[in-house]
Design a protein around this motif. Structure first.
Motif, short mmCIF file in Angstrom:
data_model
loop_
_atom_site.label_atom_id
_atom_site.label_comp_id
_atom_site.label_asym_id
_atom_site.label_seq_id
_atom_site.Cartn_x
_atom_site.Cartn_y
_atom_site.Cartn_z
N ILE B 113 0.85 -1.21 0.00
CA ILE B 113 0.00 0.00 0.00
C ILE B 113 0.88 1.26 0.00
O ILE B 113 0.66 2.19 -0.75
CB ILE B 113 -0.95 0.00 1.23
CG1 ILE B 113 -1.94 -1.15 1.11
CG2 ILE B 113 -1.69 1.33 1.36
CD1 ILE B 113 -2.76 -1.42 2.37
N LEU B 114 1.91 1.24 0.84
CA LEU B 114 2.78 2.42 0.93
C LEU B 114 3.44 2.73 -0.41
O LEU B 114 3.50 3.88 -0.83
CB LEU B 114 3.83 2.21 2.02
CG LEU B 114 3.33 2.28 3.45
CD1 LEU B 114 4.38 1.79 4.43
CD2 LEU B 114 2.93 3.71 3.82
N TYR B 115 3.95 1.69 -1.07
CA TYR B 115 4.60 1.92 -2.36
C TYR B 115 3.60 2.48 -3.37
O TYR B 115 3.92 3.36 -4.17
CB TYR B 115 5.24 0.63 -2.89
CG TYR B 115 6.61 0.36 -2.27
CD1 TYR B 115 7.61 1.32 -2.29
CD2 TYR B 115 6.90 -0.87 -1.67
CE1 TYR B 115 8.85 1.08 -1.72
CE2 TYR B 115 8.14 -1.11 -1.10
CZ TYR B 115 9.12 -0.14 -1.13
OH TYR B 115 10.35 -0.37 -0.58
N ARG B 116 2.36 1.95 -3.31
CA ARG B 116 1.33 2.43 -4.24
C ARG B 116 1.03 3.90 -3.97
O ARG B 116 0.70 4.65 -4.87
CB ARG B 116 0.07 1.57 -4.06
CG ARG B 116 -0.54 1.24 -5.42
CD ARG B 116 -1.73 0.35 -5.27
NE ARG B 116 -1.39 -1.01 -4.87
CZ ARG B 116 -2.20 -1.81 -4.19
NH1 ARG B 116 -3.37 -1.41 -3.79
NH2 ARG B 116 -1.83 -3.04 -3.89
N LEU B 117 1.15 4.29 -2.73
CA LEU B 117 0.85 5.68 -2.37
C LEU B 117 2.04 6.62 -2.58
O LEU B 117 1.96 7.80 -2.30
CB LEU B 117 0.40 5.75 -0.90
CG LEU B 117 -0.96 5.10 -0.61
CD1 LEU B 117 -1.22 5.04 0.88
CD2 LEU B 117 -2.09 5.87 -1.30
N GLY B 118 3.13 6.09 -3.06
CA GLY B 118 4.27 6.95 -3.40
C GLY B 118 5.36 7.07 -2.35
O GLY B 118 6.23 7.93 -2.46
N VAL B 119 5.32 6.21 -1.35
CA VAL B 119 6.41 6.22 -0.37
C VAL B 119 7.68 5.72 -1.06
O VAL B 119 7.64 4.85 -1.92
CB VAL B 119 6.02 5.32 0.84
CG1 VAL B 119 7.23 4.88 1.62
CG2 VAL B 119 5.05 6.08 1.73
N ASP B 120 8.82 6.33 -0.73
CA ASP B 120 10.05 6.01 -1.45
C ASP B 120 10.68 4.69 -1.04
O ASP B 120 11.26 3.99 -1.86
CB ASP B 120 11.07 7.13 -1.24
CG ASP B 120 10.53 8.45 -1.76
OD1 ASP B 120 10.63 8.66 -2.96
OD2 ASP B 120 9.96 9.23 -0.96
#
Lengths: 99, 234
Positions: B113-120
């Motif tokens: 989810i975090l990667y999908r939301l743009g977390v690096d």
């Protein structure tokens, strides 16, 4: 009685002398990067004087130098169980335990 | 200009990241709900803020809007815990304009989810340490490994007894073992005037062929994984 006392004193001074000699040889090996040889000398001291903190500390240094960190830790812990104020042993133990 | 880094959550991970960054000269701001934790490191960081990083109003009131990196180290396995971490990450991006966001991962789904939301970057420190610990138990002479490619590694290994008192030329690492020695970490024992013994560590970078290996040296070598494992067996 006097004679016995003299013998006892002389035996304790010769033991002290022997420990000093072993320590000197052990330190010589340690300074020459010959840690395994140094360990043998410091172990001889422990046999003569099981409470010798400096010998345990030097054993800790030798084991740490050989990357034997578990043994080094045990030696530094032994030093601190006898003398909790032994600063160098505390510093090395903290470094090994990464705390 | 100093890097401005915001660390949210002062568990073991968050606290140690914050302290190390401050030690290395970064401008570190920490946020935590626990006042005791904050007090413990307040004098070692630039700013210690008592508050909830999922509270948008609180974040806005801080007026922090130029963060180089935000590190989020909050939340637990519970659905609420996962949500807390995600919400804080998003708010730090939006409210504090964090250029880079790194989050301590809770589980796989959380990371996805975090990667999908743009977390690096999502890190799993326990997983990394667990793998490293397992590797060192299987290969006790290999102290550290840096994977350069699927095939090539840089590793720090404990010197085999067979190499002691021999030069790099005599051992012939490249021809015989297919590895190159990049450095030697050596203990330099010394004695003080009062008779106290101790040692310092010295790092010899790109040692010459005439350098002699000493007892207790560790070698930084580069080579194929299989060759590094072979050299460990010697």
């Amino acid at each position: 009685m006097e004679k016995k006392k003299e013998e006892a004193t002389s035996s304790s001074s010769s033991k002290k002398e022997l420990i000093e000699n072993l320590e000197e040889v052990g330190k010589f090996y340690f300074l020459s990067n010959k840690y395994k040889e140094a360990i043998k000398e410091f172990e001889k001291i422990i046999k003569l004087d099981p409470q010798n903190v400096d010998a345990y500390y030097n054993l800790g240094l030798c084991y740490e130098s050989l990357n034997e960190f578990d043994l080094a830790r045990q030696m530094y812990q032994r030093v601190l169980s006898i003398d909790p104020n032994y600063k160098l042993a505390k510093e090395h133990l903290d470094k090994i335990l990464k705390i | 200009m100093k890097k401005q880094i915001l660390v949210v959550g002062l568990g073991i991970f968050g606290k140690n990241v914050a302290l190390r960054l401050a030690e290395k000269g970064a401008d570190v701001i920490v946020i935590d709900k626990n006042e005791e934790e904050l007090k413990e490191i307040a004098d070692q960081v630039a700013q210690a803020i008592h508050g909830d990083a999922t509270d948008e109003r609180m974040l806005r009131s801080l007026g922090i809007n130029d963060i180089d990196v935000a590190i989020v180290s909050i939340g637990d396995e519970s659905p609420g815990g996962v949500g807390t971490s995600i919400l804080a990450s998003m708010l730090l991006k939006e409210v504090c304009n964090a250029k880079r966001i790194i989050v301590k991962g809770i589980n796989r789904r959380h990371a996805e989810i975090l990667y999908r939301l743009g977390v690096d970057k999502v890190v799993f420190p326990e997983k990394e340490i667990a793998e490293r610990l397992a590797d060192t138990l299987i290969h006790p002479s290999i102290l550290e490994v840096l994977a350069l490619s699927p095939e090539y590694n840089i590793a720090e290994i404990v010197t085999s007894e067979k190499f002691v008192d021999k030069t790099i030329r005599e051992i012939d690492f490249r021809a015989k073992y297919n590895v190159t020695v990049l450095g030697i970490r050596r203990k330099m024992p010394y004695i003080r005037d009062n008779g106290e013994t101790d040692f310092e560590e010295k790092f010899i970078i790109l040692p010459s062929a005439d350098e002699e290996i000493k007892e207790g040296d560790t070698l930084l070598i580069i080579g194929k994984e299989k060759d590094i494992k072979e050299i460990e067996k010697i």
